[in-house]
Design a protein around this motif. Structure first.
Motif, PDB file in Angstrom:
ATOM      1  N   LEU A  88      29.001  38.449  30.626  1.00  0.00           N
ATOM      2  CA  LEU A  88      28.706  37.053  30.321  1.00  0.00           C
ATOM      3  C   LEU A  88      29.968  36.203  30.207  1.00  0.00           C
ATOM      4  O   LEU A  88      30.019  35.088  30.730  1.00  0.00           O
ATOM      5  CB  LEU A  88      27.899  36.962  29.023  1.00  0.00           C
ATOM      6  N   THR A  89      30.964  36.706  29.497  1.00  0.00           N
ATOM      7  CA  THR A  89      32.224  35.973  29.364  1.00  0.00           C
ATOM      8  C   THR A  89      33.377  36.967  29.432  1.00  0.00           C
ATOM      9  O   THR A  89      33.236  38.136  29.080  1.00  0.00           O
ATOM     10  CB  THR A  89      32.309  35.193  28.034  1.00  0.00           C
ATOM     11  N   LEU A  90      34.518  36.494  29.874  1.00  0.00           N
ATOM     12  CA  LEU A  90      35.732  37.302  29.946  1.00  0.00           C
ATOM     13  C   LEU A  90      36.907  36.367  29.679  1.00  0.00           C
ATOM     14  O   LEU A  90      37.210  35.500  30.505  1.00  0.00           O
ATOM     15  CB  LEU A  90      35.859  37.966  31.318  1.00  0.00           C
ATOM     16  N   ASP A  91      37.536  36.532  28.513  1.00  0.00           N
ATOM     17  CA  ASP A  91      38.546  35.562  28.079  1.00  0.00           C
ATOM     18  C   ASP A  91      39.780  36.242  27.528  1.00  0.00           C
ATOM     19  O   ASP A  91      39.706  37.312  26.903  1.00  0.00           O
ATOM     20  CB  ASP A  91      37.972  34.655  26.984  1.00  0.00           C
ATOM     21  N   ARG A  92      40.913  35.586  27.721  1.00  0.00           N
ATOM     22  CA  ARG A  92      42.146  35.996  27.063  1.00  0.00           C
ATOM     23  C   ARG A  92      42.146  35.388  25.671  1.00  0.00           C
ATOM     24  O   ARG A  92      41.802  34.221  25.481  1.00  0.00           O
ATOM     25  CB  ARG A  92      43.349  35.504  27.867  1.00  0.00           C
ATOM     26  N   LEU A  93      42.521  36.176  24.673  1.00  0.00           N
ATOM     27  CA  LEU A  93      42.462  35.708  23.293  1.00  0.00           C
ATOM     28  C   LEU A  93      43.335  34.479  23.065  1.00  0.00           C
ATOM     29  O   LEU A  93      42.960  33.577  22.313  1.00  0.00           O
ATOM     30  CB  LEU A  93      42.859  36.839  22.334  1.00  0.00           C
ATOM     31  N   ILE A 277      28.921  41.863  37.593  1.00  0.00           N
ATOM     32  CA  ILE A 277      30.124  41.045  37.421  1.00  0.00           C
ATOM     33  C   ILE A 277      30.093  39.921  38.447  1.00  0.00           C
ATOM     34  O   ILE A 277      29.995  40.172  39.651  1.00  0.00           O
ATOM     35  CB  ILE A 277      31.403  41.890  37.607  1.00  0.00           C
ATOM     36  N   SER A 278      30.177  38.698  37.987  1.00  0.00           N
ATOM     37  CA  SER A 278      30.105  37.537  38.873  1.00  0.00           C
ATOM     38  C   SER A 278      31.377  37.434  39.706  1.00  0.00           C
ATOM     39  O   SER A 278      32.427  37.974  39.344  1.00  0.00           O
ATOM     40  CB  SER A 278      29.927  36.266  38.051  1.00  0.00           C
ATOM     41  N   PRO A 279      31.330  36.714  40.830  1.00  0.00           N
ATOM     42  CA  PRO A 279      32.551  36.499  41.633  1.00  0.00           C
ATOM     43  C   PRO A 279      33.682  35.866  40.827  1.00  0.00           C
ATOM     44  O   PRO A 279      34.847  36.225  41.006  1.00  0.00           O
ATOM     45  CB  PRO A 279      32.064  35.574  42.752  1.00  0.00           C
ATOM     46  N   ALA A 280      33.353  34.941  39.930  1.00  0.00           N
ATOM     47  CA  ALA A 280      34.390  34.296  39.123  1.00  0.00           C
ATOM     48  C   ALA A 280      35.085  35.297  38.207  1.00  0.00           C
ATOM     49  O   ALA A 280      36.311  35.278  38.046  1.00  0.00           O
ATOM     50  CB  ALA A 280      33.790  33.163  38.297  1.00  0.00           C
ATOM     51  N   HIS A 281      34.302  36.188  37.594  1.00  0.00           N
ATOM     52  CA  HIS A 281      34.894  37.188  36.719  1.00  0.00           C
ATOM     53  C   HIS A 281      35.673  38.230  37.521  1.00  0.00           C
ATOM     54  O   HIS A 281      36.705  38.737  37.052  1.00  0.00           O
ATOM     55  CB  HIS A 281      33.804  37.865  35.881  1.00  0.00           C
ATOM     56  N   ALA A 284      39.003  36.741  38.080  1.00  0.00           N
ATOM     57  CA  ALA A 284      39.815  36.794  36.860  1.00  0.00           C
ATOM     58  C   ALA A 284      40.416  38.179  36.669  1.00  0.00           C
ATOM     59  O   ALA A 284      41.588  38.319  36.278  1.00  0.00           O
ATOM     60  CB  ALA A 284      38.971  36.412  35.649  1.00  0.00           C
ATOM     61  N   ILE A 285      39.631  39.208  36.961  1.00  0.00           N
ATOM     62  CA  ILE A 285      40.116  40.578  36.844  1.00  0.00           C
ATOM     63  C   ILE A 285      41.240  40.835  37.845  1.00  0.00           C
ATOM     64  O   ILE A 285      42.283  41.398  37.499  1.00  0.00           O
ATOM     65  CB  ILE A 285      38.954  41.574  37.048  1.00  0.00           C
ATOM     66  N   GLN A 286      41.043  40.417  39.080  1.00  0.00           N
ATOM     67  CA  GLN A 286      42.028  40.678  40.121  1.00  0.00           C
ATOM     68  C   GLN A 286      43.305  39.872  39.925  1.00  0.00           C
ATOM     69  O   GLN A 286      44.384  40.295  40.341  1.00  0.00           O
ATOM     70  CB  GLN A 286      41.423  40.392  41.501  1.00  0.00           C
ATOM     71  N   ARG A 287      43.198  38.705  39.298  1.00  0.00           N
ATOM     72  CA  ARG A 287      44.371  37.858  39.089  1.00  0.00           C
ATOM     73  C   ARG A 287      45.151  38.240  37.834  1.00  0.00           C
ATOM     74  O   ARG A 287      46.167  37.604  37.527  1.00  0.00           O
ATOM     75  CB  ARG A 287      43.933  36.393  39.010  1.00  0.00           C
ATOM     76  N   ASN A 288      44.687  39.236  37.118  1.00  0.00           N
ATOM     77  CA  ASN A 288      45.372  39.717  35.923  1.00  0.00           C
ATOM     78  C   ASN A 288      46.076  41.031  36.267  1.00  0.00           C
ATOM     79  O   ASN A 288      45.482  42.098  36.187  1.00  0.00           O
ATOM     80  CB  ASN A 288      44.368  39.917  34.783  1.00  0.00           C
ATOM     81  N   PRO A 289      47.345  40.971  36.697  1.00  0.00           N
ATOM     82  CA  PRO A 289      48.023  42.167  37.202  1.00  0.00           C
ATOM     83  C   PRO A 289      48.171  43.279  36.173  1.00  0.00           C
ATOM     84  O   PRO A 289      48.185  44.463  36.527  1.00  0.00           O
ATOM     85  CB  PRO A 289      49.388  41.643  37.661  1.00  0.00           C
ATOM     86  N   GLY A 290      48.269  42.918  34.885  1.00  0.00           N
ATOM     87  CA  GLY A 290      48.441  43.933  33.857  1.00  0.00           C
ATOM     88  C   GLY A 290      47.228  44.808  33.613  1.00  0.00           C
ATOM     89  O   GLY A 290      47.323  45.834  32.935  1.00  0.00           O
ATOM     90  N   GLY A 291      46.081  44.397  34.134  1.00  0.00           N
ATOM     91  CA  GLY A 291      44.871  45.201  33.984  1.00  0.00           C
ATOM     92  C   GLY A 291      44.159  45.029  32.662  1.00  0.00           C
ATOM     93  O   GLY A 291      43.185  45.739  32.382  1.00  0.00           O
TER      94      GLY A 291
END
Length: 329
Positions: A88-93, A277-281, A284-291
């Protein structure tokens, strides 16, 4: 809490309400109890509204690397353990708390936990230390008090743990039984993870343990609750699945190297078998190199799978779990 943090928390809670537009129905339900039979575990599963996965950090700017995934059950009508989740949501704190500073951002995370209802939280840090290096009879409460009373930083606390281990044998590092069972990467006071252990126990568990409506299995007896908080380990979940558990992170940043792209593709293929997992999420996962974003989703899925398939009576009887914890992965 700063006004901008309050506003961000209000926005986060509003996003939970908006989740119903994604097809997730969150009816009002009473608090629940847990027992051992498959039927009772199935009832437990159906009553949990949301599952959170937190990829944790104890760094000075912890909010930069902590990601939080929130998932709902996409189809609660299927058989036990087979219900697919929906991210539903995926966020950096740091984005939610409007700061990356450790004290404030972890305080924001604590408030998120304490304001959640019918929730299961999986957080990626060791919740306790091996019983060999703590006083006989200590439970989670006493371990938290020990960490909170330590006068130094995380690394000095880790050195104290090493000194205690050497006094009782020839090993500097002692793994908990759950670490051996789930093949966690490190023992819980290894220098690579001690900041997570120290600040997780002191600044998160120390603020939520014993609060109304909160249980921290397997330390707490199963009873009515609003939120359950358990220890996660994304790496252990990947090992259980038999997919790559390393070389998918690139902390240095930049364009992902081919081997990391390959391993992420394998991991995401397996992950999408159990969570939508939606395309937007995905972006976000792929653009976060640290994993870290990927690990947050893995934490949510790992604790959900373990929670719905566990033998709770056996867990309650285990001689170590109630004192040194259990990894839900």
């Amino acid at each position: 809490m700063h006004s901008h943090s309050v506003n961000a928390l209000t926005s986060f809670l509003f996003s939970m309400r908006r989740a119903t537009h994604l097809g997730i129905q969150f009816p009002t339900m009473p608090a629940l109890t847990i027992s051992g039979s498959a039927a009772e575990r199935g009832a437990l599963r159906s009553l949990i509204h949301t599952i959170y996965g937190v990829d944790f950090s104890g760094a000075k700017l912890a909010g930069e690397n902590i990601w939080i995934a929130m998932a709902g059950v996409a189809d609660a009508g299927v058989s036990l353990g087979n219900a697919k989740l929906r991210l539903l949501t995926l966020d950096r704190l740091a984005d939610l708390a409007s700061t990356a500073e450790r004290g404030t951002s972890l305080g924001y995370l604590v408030q998120m936990i304490l304001t959640s209802k019918q929730a299961l939280w999986g957080i990626d840090f060791p919740f306790a230390l091996p019983i060999e290096i703590v006083d006989s009879g200590w439970g989670l409460k006493e371990q938290i008090e020990w960490v909170r009373s330590h006068g130094g930083d995380a690394y000095s606390f880790g050195r104290e743990c090493v000194e205690l281990a050497i006094k009782i044998g020839d090993k500097m590092h002692i793994r908990r039984e759950t670490d051996r069972q789930t093949k966690t990467p490190f023992d819980c006071y290894h220098y690579r993870i001690i900041c997570q252990t120290f600040h997780g126990m002191r600044d998160v568990l120390g603020k939520i343990h014993g609060t109304k409506g909160t249980i921290i299995p397997p330390f707490d007896r199963m009873r009515k609750f609003d939120r359950a908080v358990v220890e996660a380990c994304p790496g252990s979940t990947l090992k259980r699945w038999g997919v790559p558990h390393n070389n998918y992170k690139q902390p240095a940043g930049g364009a992902l190297e081919p081997k990391r792209i390959k391993n992420r593709k394998i991991i995401l293929t397996r992950l999408r078998e159990v969570i939508e997992i939606s395309p937007a999420h995905l972006r976000a996962i792929q653009r976060n190199p640290g994993g870290d974003a990927l690990d947050a989703v893995l934490a949510a899925v790992g604790v959900w799978e373990t929670w719905t398939r566990s033998d709770w009576k056996a867990i309650a009887k285990h001689p170590r779990y109630s004192r040194e914890g259990m990894v839900f992965a």
